[in-house]
Design a protein around this motif. Sequence first.
Motif, PDB file in Angstrom:
ATOM      1  N   LEU A 106       0.793  -1.217   0.000  1.00  0.00           N
ATOM      2  CA  LEU A 106       0.000   0.000   0.000  1.00  0.00           C
ATOM      3  C   LEU A 106       0.834   1.280   0.000  1.00  0.00           C
ATOM      4  N   ALA A 107       1.850   1.364   0.840  1.00  0.00           N
ATOM      5  CA  ALA A 107       2.621   2.609   0.952  1.00  0.00           C
ATOM      6  C   ALA A 107       3.236   3.007  -0.385  1.00  0.00           C
ATOM      7  N   ASP A 108       3.900   2.053  -1.045  1.00  0.00           N
ATOM      8  CA  ASP A 108       4.508   2.358  -2.348  1.00  0.00           C
ATOM      9  C   ASP A 108       3.450   2.577  -3.422  1.00  0.00           C
ATOM     10  N   LEU A 109       2.337   1.850  -3.323  1.00  0.00           N
ATOM     11  CA  LEU A 109       1.275   2.004  -4.314  1.00  0.00           C
ATOM     12  C   LEU A 109       0.695   3.409  -4.282  1.00  0.00           C
ATOM     13  N   LEU A 110       0.496   3.984  -3.096  1.00  0.00           N
ATOM     14  CA  LEU A 110      -0.058   5.327  -2.993  1.00  0.00           C
ATOM     15  C   LEU A 110       0.871   6.353  -3.636  1.00  0.00           C
ATOM     16  N   ILE A 111       2.162   6.162  -3.483  1.00  0.00           N
ATOM     17  CA  ILE A 111       3.131   7.040  -4.149  1.00  0.00           C
ATOM     18  C   ILE A 111       3.015   6.879  -5.663  1.00  0.00           C
ATOM     19  N   SER A 112       2.891   5.636  -6.119  1.00  0.00           N
ATOM     20  CA  SER A 112       2.773   5.372  -7.553  1.00  0.00           C
ATOM     21  C   SER A 112       1.528   6.031  -8.132  1.00  0.00           C
ATOM     22  N   LEU A 113       0.402   5.951  -7.421  1.00  0.00           N
ATOM     23  CA  LEU A 113      -0.838   6.552  -7.913  1.00  0.00           C
ATOM     24  C   LEU A 113      -0.725   8.074  -7.964  1.00  0.00           C
ATOM     25  N   ASN A 114      -0.076   8.653  -6.959  1.00  0.00           N
ATOM     26  CA  ASN A 114       0.135  10.102  -6.976  1.00  0.00           C
ATOM     27  C   ASN A 114       0.986  10.506  -8.183  1.00  0.00           C
ATOM     28  N   ASN A 115       2.016   9.718  -8.471  1.00  0.00           N
ATOM     29  CA  ASN A 115       2.863  10.005  -9.625  1.00  0.00           C
ATOM     30  C   ASN A 115       2.094   9.852 -10.939  1.00  0.00           C
ATOM     31  N   LEU A 116       1.213   8.860 -11.002  1.00  0.00           N
ATOM     32  CA  LEU A 116       0.385   8.694 -12.198  1.00  0.00           C
ATOM     33  C   LEU A 116      -0.518   9.909 -12.402  1.00  0.00           C
ATOM     34  N   ASN A 117      -1.076  10.426 -11.312  1.00  0.00           N
ATOM     35  CA  ASN A 117      -1.933  11.605 -11.427  1.00  0.00           C
ATOM     36  C   ASN A 117      -1.160  12.801 -11.959  1.00  0.00           C
ATOM     37  N   HIS A 118       0.091  12.918 -11.558  1.00  0.00           N
ATOM     38  CA  HIS A 118       0.923  14.001 -12.096  1.00  0.00           C
ATOM     39  C   HIS A 118       1.140  13.803 -13.598  1.00  0.00           C
ATOM     40  N   VAL A 119       1.380  12.567 -14.003  1.00  0.00           N
ATOM     41  CA  VAL A 119       1.648  12.282 -15.417  1.00  0.00           C
ATOM     42  C   VAL A 119       0.454  12.641 -16.292  1.00  0.00           C
ATOM     43  N   ILE A 120      -0.772  12.326 -15.847  1.00  0.00           N
ATOM     44  CA  ILE A 120      -1.931  12.573 -16.701  1.00  0.00           C
ATOM     45  C   ILE A 120      -2.454  13.997 -16.559  1.00  0.00           C
ATOM     46  N   ASN A 121      -2.076  14.699 -15.492  1.00  0.00           N
ATOM     47  CA  ASN A 121      -2.563  16.068 -15.316  1.00  0.00           C
ATOM     48  C   ASN A 121      -1.555  17.136 -15.708  1.00  0.00           C
ATOM     49  N   ALA A 122      -0.262  16.824 -15.612  1.00  0.00           N
ATOM     50  CA  ALA A 122       0.745  17.838 -15.936  1.00  0.00           C
ATOM     51  C   ALA A 122       1.960  17.254 -16.639  1.00  0.00           C
ATOM     52  N   GLY A 123       1.917  15.962 -16.939  1.00  0.00           N
ATOM     53  CA  GLY A 123       3.084  15.301 -17.499  1.00  0.00           C
ATOM     54  C   GLY A 123       2.965  15.004 -18.978  1.00  0.00           C
ATOM     55  N   ALA A 124       3.712  13.975 -19.384  1.00  0.00           N
ATOM     56  CA  ALA A 124       3.869  13.679 -20.807  1.00  0.00           C
ATOM     57  C   ALA A 124       2.694  12.930 -21.413  1.00  0.00           C
ATOM     58  N   PHE A 125       1.814  12.363 -20.599  1.00  0.00           N
ATOM     59  CA  PHE A 125       0.692  11.571 -21.109  1.00  0.00           C
ATOM     60  C   PHE A 125      -0.618  12.149 -20.560  1.00  0.00           C
ATOM     61  N   PRO A 126      -1.100  13.259 -21.108  1.00  0.00           N
ATOM     62  CA  PRO A 126      -2.307  13.901 -20.580  1.00  0.00           C
ATOM     63  C   PRO A 126      -3.526  13.011 -20.693  1.00  0.00           C
ATOM     64  N   GLY A 127      -4.374  13.098 -19.669  1.00  0.00           N
ATOM     65  CA  GLY A 127      -5.580  12.287 -19.652  1.00  0.00           C
ATOM     66  C   GLY A 127      -6.641  12.943 -18.797  1.00  0.00           C
ATOM     67  N   PHE A 128      -7.630  12.153 -18.400  1.00  0.00           N
ATOM     68  CA  PHE A 128      -8.755  12.668 -17.634  1.00  0.00           C
ATOM     69  C   PHE A 128      -8.869  11.927 -16.300  1.00  0.00           C
ATOM     70  N   GLY A 129      -9.405  12.614 -15.289  1.00  0.00           N
ATOM     71  CA  GLY A 129      -9.706  11.970 -14.026  1.00  0.00           C
ATOM     72  C   GLY A 129      -8.522  11.865 -13.102  1.00  0.00           C
TER      73      GLY A 129
END
Length: 219
Positions: free
Chosen positions: A84-107
């Motif tokens: 869980l601890a590492d997964l939460l970091i991974s999900l936060n990083n994914l949110n950065h990628v789709i909201n402000a990073g190289a792979f824009p997306g929704f949600g």
Amino acid sequence: MAKKAAETNPIIELSKALQEMMTELFGECTENDGVLRAYAEHMGVSDSTAILDVMLEGGLREEAPYGVLHFHTTLAENIPEESLADLLISLNNLNHVINAGAFPGFGAFAYYDPLQQVYLSYRMPVNLNQIEAEYDNIRYYLGCLYDQMDLFMDFVMFSIVNPGGMSIADYMNYLDEISDLDNLEERLAVFESEFEEMAREAGLDPDEIEESDGEGEDA
């Protein structure tokens, strides 16, 4: 008159149109108490399945003419506590990628503790007074959602089974490598190569990890 009114009800029209779109994209879509459900199978090289639930909610304000389509996609369930601890970091990083990073997306990607689920959630406002004009937007989002799941499901699953074993930077490099690979076998070969290299760097034997995963699936 009642039958004619029901046939032109924008909520009924929206539900029917959305069910047709989801069936076209995912192969099947069922309805239960106002909630549409479809299964997105064979996502990523991990060949994972996601569950997409969609329902129409009330608007954010009573005076606004907009309803809200809530797309709730369950990506993984029964997350082990040690991940869980590492997964939460991974999900936060994914949110950065789709909201402000190289792979824009929704949600946004998130974790729901009571059910130990990883999910992707997006709420789309829809004008019920101009419902036909919204269909292109809905269809476009569903296509983007499919791509998001296919791109990022592997990172989510790897973060669960091997906490801390892959950073978001590692995964972005992997996506760059496969960006021109349409052949699934070639994509799988690249992913397995990356997996083996990271496992060795972590002092693990890739063969032992694969054997352990297989035993878990048989059980």
